[in-house]
Design a protein around this motif. Structure first.
Motif, PDB file in Angstrom:
ATOM      1  N   TRP A  37       0.796  -1.255  -0.036  1.00 50.42           N
ATOM      2  CA  TRP A  37      -0.053  -0.029   0.037  1.00 50.42           C
ATOM      3  C   TRP A  37       0.843   1.206   0.145  1.00 50.42           C
ATOM      4  O   TRP A  37       0.168   2.304  -0.506  1.00 50.42           O
ATOM      5  N   TYR A  38       2.005   1.249   0.523  1.00 51.78           N
ATOM      6  CA  TYR A  38       2.963   2.370   0.244  1.00 51.78           C
ATOM      7  C   TYR A  38       3.267   2.459  -1.197  1.00 51.78           C
ATOM      8  O   TYR A  38       3.085   3.731  -1.720  1.00 51.78           O
ATOM      9  N   ALA A  83      -7.377  -3.748   7.637  1.00 53.67           N
ATOM     10  CA  ALA A  83      -7.824  -2.391   8.020  1.00 53.67           C
ATOM     11  C   ALA A  83      -6.972  -1.435   7.193  1.00 53.67           C
ATOM     12  O   ALA A  83      -7.413  -0.398   6.661  1.00 53.67           O
ATOM     13  N   LEU A  84      -5.552  -1.626   7.049  1.00 59.30           N
ATOM     14  CA  LEU A  84      -4.673  -1.000   6.099  1.00 59.30           C
ATOM     15  C   LEU A  84      -5.304  -0.785   4.640  1.00 59.30           C
ATOM     16  O   LEU A  84      -5.362   0.167   4.303  1.00 59.30           O
ATOM     17  N   ALA A  85      -5.499  -1.884   4.391  1.00 55.84           N
ATOM     18  CA  ALA A  85      -5.952  -2.181   2.659  1.00 55.84           C
ATOM     19  C   ALA A  85      -7.250  -1.045   2.589  1.00 55.84           C
ATOM     20  O   ALA A  85      -7.522  -0.547   1.625  1.00 55.84           O
ATOM     21  N   GLY A  86      -8.385  -1.461   3.557  1.00 51.87           N
ATOM     22  CA  GLY A  86      -9.591  -0.686   3.438  1.00 51.87           C
ATOM     23  C   GLY A  86      -9.539   0.794   3.643  1.00 51.87           C
ATOM     24  O   GLY A  86     -10.048   1.619   2.837  1.00 51.87           O
ATOM     25  N   ALA A  87      -8.834   1.305   4.690  1.00 56.22           N
ATOM     26  CA  ALA A  87      -8.222   2.951   4.700  1.00 56.22           C
ATOM     27  C   ALA A  87      -7.570   3.590   3.316  1.00 56.22           C
ATOM     28  O   ALA A  87      -8.138   4.434   2.953  1.00 56.22           O
ATOM     29  N   VAL A  88      -6.651   2.622   3.077  1.00 57.34           N
ATOM     30  CA  VAL A  88      -5.897   3.285   1.892  1.00 57.34           C
ATOM     31  C   VAL A  88      -6.571   3.167   0.505  1.00 57.34           C
ATOM     32  O   VAL A  88      -6.808   4.366  -0.152  1.00 57.34           O
ATOM     33  N   HIS A  89      -7.188   2.229   0.575  1.00 57.24           N
ATOM     34  CA  HIS A  89      -7.990   2.320  -0.931  1.00 57.24           C
ATOM     35  C   HIS A  89      -9.020   3.027  -0.742  1.00 57.24           C
ATOM     36  O   HIS A  89      -9.411   3.742  -1.736  1.00 57.24           O
ATOM     37  N   GLY A 127     -11.293   0.106   8.403  1.00 49.46           N
ATOM     38  CA  GLY A 127     -10.501   0.786   7.581  1.00 49.46           C
ATOM     39  C   GLY A 127     -11.367   1.760   6.564  1.00 49.46           C
ATOM     40  O   GLY A 127     -10.902   3.028   6.528  1.00 49.46           O
ATOM     41  N   ARG A 128     -12.353   1.239   5.981  1.00 49.00           N
ATOM     42  CA  ARG A 128     -12.986   2.023   4.863  1.00 49.00           C
ATOM     43  C   ARG A 128     -13.737   3.165   5.870  1.00 49.00           C
ATOM     44  O   ARG A 128     -13.798   4.380   5.402  1.00 49.00           O
ATOM     45  N   ASP A 129     -14.289   2.546   6.882  1.00 49.11           N
ATOM     46  CA  ASP A 129     -15.121   3.694   7.811  1.00 49.11           C
ATOM     47  C   ASP A 129     -14.323   4.742   8.424  1.00 49.11           C
ATOM     48  O   ASP A 129     -14.555   5.993   8.510  1.00 49.11           O
ATOM     49  N   GLU A 130     -13.091   4.442   8.907  1.00 47.74           N
ATOM     50  CA  GLU A 130     -12.045   5.400   9.251  1.00 47.74           C
ATOM     51  C   GLU A 130     -11.823   6.403   8.207  1.00 47.74           C
ATOM     52  O   GLU A 130     -11.553   7.632   8.476  1.00 47.74           O
TER      53      GLU A 130
END
Length: 403
Positions: A37-38, A83-89, A127-130
């Motif tokens: 994701w970086y 969570a990382l994937a959801g947030a950054v995506h 992740g998506r919600d945040e």
């Protein structure tokens, strides 16, 4: 003599290599979600990011801070990766919409390597919600390109006061940054540096004499090594520091959440630093060396590299560098865990190899003088301002990560 000694020290601390093309990032393991994701964030911003550096830093800060917040929900590796994937995506498809298809592809591939189950599902949703919440929270923060480059009413010409610089005499940029909403600062001027040296003071005269001699386009005292350093560090701080931070992340032995926090706090600090930089620049409105030198009687003097269109004090390159050095030193340690190599967009085919975070800062200080575009006082004040703002980010990390 000081300048020549400084150049010699720097050359002893860094390996400079000419290559055919810039070295690509190392291959990323298929299950290293942090590097995946970086690289996806860097690629999305390169291909579809904003025209303003601070706006792109904001995208990084939102995506990775949202991920760090979401990761508090569980220590399970599957949850934290998802969570990382959801947030950054979610951040990339919202803030770099032209790159949505590429982000979708990365998401599908990364999720395929995370074991199915409730942890994965809950992490992805969190992740998506945040990300959605943080994007909404930051709406109207003044970091969009139009707000960043609010027109600057140029004051009447006077000794020491910034004026557009040759050869383009372009309008000032980044004037709007000073009123943007920071992430952790109480206000843009919280760490405003002391005023620059007074016109006519001994320090001011030394500063201008140094730039005039070593930063001239036709300098006869600047060495080739000094010219090479000036050229290497001429490019965007964001572009130059993206591989430096990546090296720190790649070399880290920490868990997913720890590495996510590193990326998040690095970019929160860089955004706040750029806001603080514009506050100081436009508070002091100090003229650039080219203006000062021409006003002093050398009407045809030109710098080695074209002067950016905003005031001299403090140096923005060096505030960014100071912020990066401070975050990496506090969260990783003063030394890298291994040598790391970076390219430069302004020195094609050349790489430099480092083993710590301080030498790039030292090179940046010298580089802006040798480019003829900043005084040494502006560079040194920039390093200190960046470090002060980054230290503030660390002190406020708990609140930032709590949301």
């Amino acid at each position: 003599m000081f300048i020549k000694r400084a150049g010699a020290v720097l050359l002893g601390a860094v390996t400079v290599t000419a290559v055919g093309t810039a070295a690509p990032a190392a291959a990323t393991p298929s299950n290293d979600s942090v590097l995946i994701w970086y690289d996806a964030t860097a690629a999305a911003i390169t291909a579809g990011g904003a025209t303003t550096q601070v706006t792109n830093g904001r995208t990084w800060a939102i995506g990775w801070l949202a991920a760090a917040r979401a990761q508090k929900g569980s220590h399970a590796n599957a949850y934290q990766r998802a969570a990382l994937a959801g947030a950054v995506h979610q951040t990339l498809i919202t803030l770099t919409p032209t790159q949505a298809a590429a982000a979708d592809t990365v998401l599908a591939a990364d999720l395929d390597t995370i074991p199915d189950g409730p942890a994965k599902d809950r992490g992805l949703a969190a992740g998506r919600d945040e990300a959605a919440d943080l994007i909404a929270e930051r709406a109207g923060d003044g970091l969009d390109p139009a707000s960043v480059n609010t027109p600057y009413p140029v004051p009447a010409a006077a000794p020491g006061i910034w004026q557009p610089t040759p050869p383009a005499y372009a309008p000032a940029t980044q004037y709007g940054n000073r009123v943007a909403r920071p992430f952790a600062l109480r206000g843009a001027g919280q760490y405003r540096p002391a005023p620059p040296p007074a016109l006519g003071s001994a320090r001011y005269q030394r500063d201008i004499a140094e730039v005039k001699a070593y930063g001239a386009a036709n300098s006869t005292v600047r060495t080739q090594a000094q010219t090479d350093t000036a050229t290497f560090w001429l490019g965007s701080s964001y572009v130059l520091y993206t591989p430096i931070l990546r090296a720190a992340v790649e070399q880290s032995r920490g868990p997913v959440a720890e590495r996510t926090r590193l990326v998040a706090l690095f970019h929160v600090a860089s955004v706040d630093t750029q806001i603080a930089t514009s506050d100081a620049k436009y508070a002091y409105q100090l003229w650039r060396p080219v203006t000062a030198i021409r006003a002093g009687g050398d009407a045809e003097w030109l710098p080695l590299h074209a002067t950016p269109a905003h005031p001299d004090y403090p140096s923005g390159h060096n505030t960014y560098s100071g912020s990066a050095e401070q975050i990496l030193t506090e969260l990783v340690g003063p030394k890298a865990r291994g040598a790391y190599t970076i390219p430069s967009p302004t020195a094609p085919g050349v790489t430099r190899t480092y083993t710590d975070w301080k030498v790039p800062s030292r090179e940046n200080v010298d580089a802006r003088v040798w480019s003829g575009i900043h005084t040494r006082s502006a560079d040194e004040a920039g390093i200190k301002l960046g470090k002060d703002v980054a230290a503030n980010t660390i002190r406020n990390a708990r609140a930032l990560l709590a949301g």
